[in-house]
Design a protein around this motif. Sequence first.
Motif, PDB file in Angstrom:
ATOM      1  N   ARG A 204       0.827  -1.212   0.000  1.00 25.79           N
ATOM      2  CA  ARG A 204       0.000   0.000   0.000  1.00 25.79           C
ATOM      3  C   ARG A 204       0.860   1.261   0.000  1.00 25.79           C
ATOM      4  NH1 ARG A 204      -4.336  -2.476   4.126  1.00 25.79           N
ATOM      5  NH2 ARG A 204      -5.677  -3.505   2.582  1.00 25.79           N
ATOM      6  N   SER A 205       1.972   1.246   0.704  1.00 23.40           N
ATOM      7  CA  SER A 205       2.835   2.429   0.728  1.00 23.40           C
ATOM      8  C   SER A 205       3.504   2.653  -0.625  1.00 23.40           C
ATOM      9  CB  SER A 205       3.897   2.296   1.823  1.00 23.40           C
ATOM     10  OG  SER A 205       4.811   1.251   1.535  1.00 23.40           O
ATOM     11  N   ALA A 206       3.679   1.573  -1.395  1.00 23.78           N
ATOM     12  CA  ALA A 206       4.264   1.678  -2.729  1.00 23.78           C
ATOM     13  C   ALA A 206       3.215   1.963  -3.801  1.00 23.78           C
ATOM     14  CB  ALA A 206       5.006   0.388  -3.071  1.00 23.78           C
ATOM     15  N   GLN A 207       1.968   2.160  -3.389  1.00 20.91           N
ATOM     16  CA  GLN A 207       0.850   2.397  -4.300  1.00 20.91           C
ATOM     17  C   GLN A 207       0.608   1.200  -5.219  1.00 20.91           C
ATOM     18  OE1 GLN A 207       2.174   6.518  -5.683  1.00 20.91           O
ATOM     19  NE2 GLN A 207       0.045   6.932  -5.172  1.00 20.91           N
ATOM     20  N   ARG A 208       0.750   0.008  -4.645  1.00 19.70           N
ATOM     21  CA  ARG A 208       0.458  -1.237  -5.343  1.00 19.70           C
ATOM     22  C   ARG A 208      -0.722  -1.879  -4.615  1.00 19.70           C
ATOM     23  NH1 ARG A 208       2.052  -3.734 -10.007  1.00 19.70           N
ATOM     24  NH2 ARG A 208       2.089  -5.680  -8.849  1.00 19.70           N
ATOM     25  N   ASP A 209      -1.936  -1.444  -4.966  1.00 19.85           N
ATOM     26  CA  ASP A 209      -3.122  -1.879  -4.231  1.00 19.85           C
ATOM     27  C   ASP A 209      -3.904  -2.990  -4.918  1.00 19.85           C
ATOM     28  OD1 ASP A 209      -2.545  -0.029  -2.338  1.00 19.85           O
ATOM     29  OD2 ASP A 209      -4.273   1.264  -2.695  1.00 19.85           O
ATOM     30  N   CYS A 210      -3.419  -3.500  -6.035  1.00 15.09           N
ATOM     31  CA  CYS A 210      -4.239  -4.466  -6.766  1.00 15.09           C
ATOM     32  C   CYS A 210      -4.133  -5.886  -6.224  1.00 15.09           C
ATOM     33  CB  CYS A 210      -3.908  -4.429  -8.249  1.00 15.09           C
ATOM     34  SG  CYS A 210      -4.530  -2.928  -9.051  1.00 15.09           S
ATOM     35  N   ALA A 211      -3.259  -6.129  -5.257  1.00 16.10           N
ATOM     36  CA  ALA A 211      -3.254  -7.393  -4.514  1.00 16.10           C
ATOM     37  C   ALA A 211      -3.712  -7.149  -3.084  1.00 16.10           C
ATOM     38  CB  ALA A 211      -1.876  -8.037  -4.523  1.00 16.10           C
ATOM     39  N   ALA A 212      -3.166  -6.098  -2.461  1.00 14.67           N
ATOM     40  CA  ALA A 212      -3.509  -5.806  -1.069  1.00 14.67           C
ATOM     41  C   ALA A 212      -4.904  -5.222  -0.935  1.00 14.67           C
ATOM     42  CB  ALA A 212      -2.490  -4.825  -0.484  1.00 14.67           C
ATOM     43  N   GLY A 213      -5.357  -4.507  -1.956  1.00 11.77           N
ATOM     44  CA  GLY A 213      -6.663  -3.880  -1.905  1.00 11.77           C
ATOM     45  C   GLY A 213      -6.616  -2.504  -1.270  1.00 11.77           C
ATOM     46  N   GLN A 214      -7.362  -1.588  -1.846  1.00 17.25           N
ATOM     47  CA  GLN A 214      -7.482  -0.250  -1.270  1.00 17.25           C
ATOM     48  C   GLN A 214      -8.538  -0.279  -0.177  1.00 17.25           C
ATOM     49  OE1 GLN A 214      -9.450   2.930  -3.543  1.00 17.25           O
ATOM     50  NE2 GLN A 214      -7.603   4.160  -3.224  1.00 17.25           N
ATOM     51  N   LEU A 215      -8.237   0.370   0.940  1.00 13.81           N
ATOM     52  CA  LEU A 215      -9.197   0.431   2.036  1.00 13.81           C
ATOM     53  C   LEU A 215     -10.266   1.477   1.740  1.00 13.81           C
ATOM     54  CD1 LEU A 215      -6.799   0.247   5.122  1.00 13.81           C
ATOM     55  CD2 LEU A 215      -8.221  -1.581   4.173  1.00 13.81           C
TER      56      LEU A 215
END
Length: 267
Positions: A204-215
């Motif tokens: 999320r800190s790297a702006q890679r939300d497509c696995a972790a998901g955006q909150l």
Amino acid sequence: MTATGCMATELEIDADVGAEDLGSGAGALVSMNALSFNALSFNALSFNALSFNALSFNALESEATSALQDPGEGGDLFRTLVRYTVSCALTGTQSFSFSWTDGAGTTHEEVYPGQLGLAAAWGEGALDAVGKQMVSACLAARTNRYGVSVVISMRSHEKPLRHDVAEDELDAYAHVEGAFWGNLFAETPCLRACYHEPSVPVARSAQRDCAAGQLDGAGGIEDCGMIEIVGSCQDLCGGLHPPGQYYKDCDDPDSGRTRNVVTTALE
């Protein structure tokens, strides 16, 4: 492989599980990891028109030809998607060329180079079932919600990404982000992702939300466009393959086990 849904190919026993010296999986991916999920979602239903013949302009279905030559926004999105597709599918010795004319009458000569070679045979014939899934997984792995290009290490049990990742790459890209799979070429296209729980804050800190998901505002996880985030990789995929630090196969909620999976890792 059926024509509908997000179906996995049947797992086979493969005795050839030795290491392959393919160099750094991350070094080849300094750029082109900012595919917009709008390009995926907007074109998903027509994307299958690419797969029926060889990946050459003269062999394309009329629907794909029209989309590539569209001077409007839809054409821009489709051309971007095809550029990424060629990069995932073909090798560095292959390319895809065509021309199109914009609204002002200017002709653009496009040449999209191959890179990863996940479906190199597509240059000469129709895309096969494994190729459809590996190219789809590659596209999902290279999608960024924010249009930001982030260097990633891509790994897989499937050739040609299958290799024991070099120590310098494991050290440089130590945070396994998650895994991606699916089939954009199916009658009902779908993409799936799971997250590697210890690396969620890094992703999320790297702006890679497509696995972790955006909150979202309520603390829930939002999908990344058409990429459905289905849970923790530890639950769906089992343990990481120790030498290569990748997930060998994962459980799809609808179709069962698939090994046509791409794992990504971050710095």
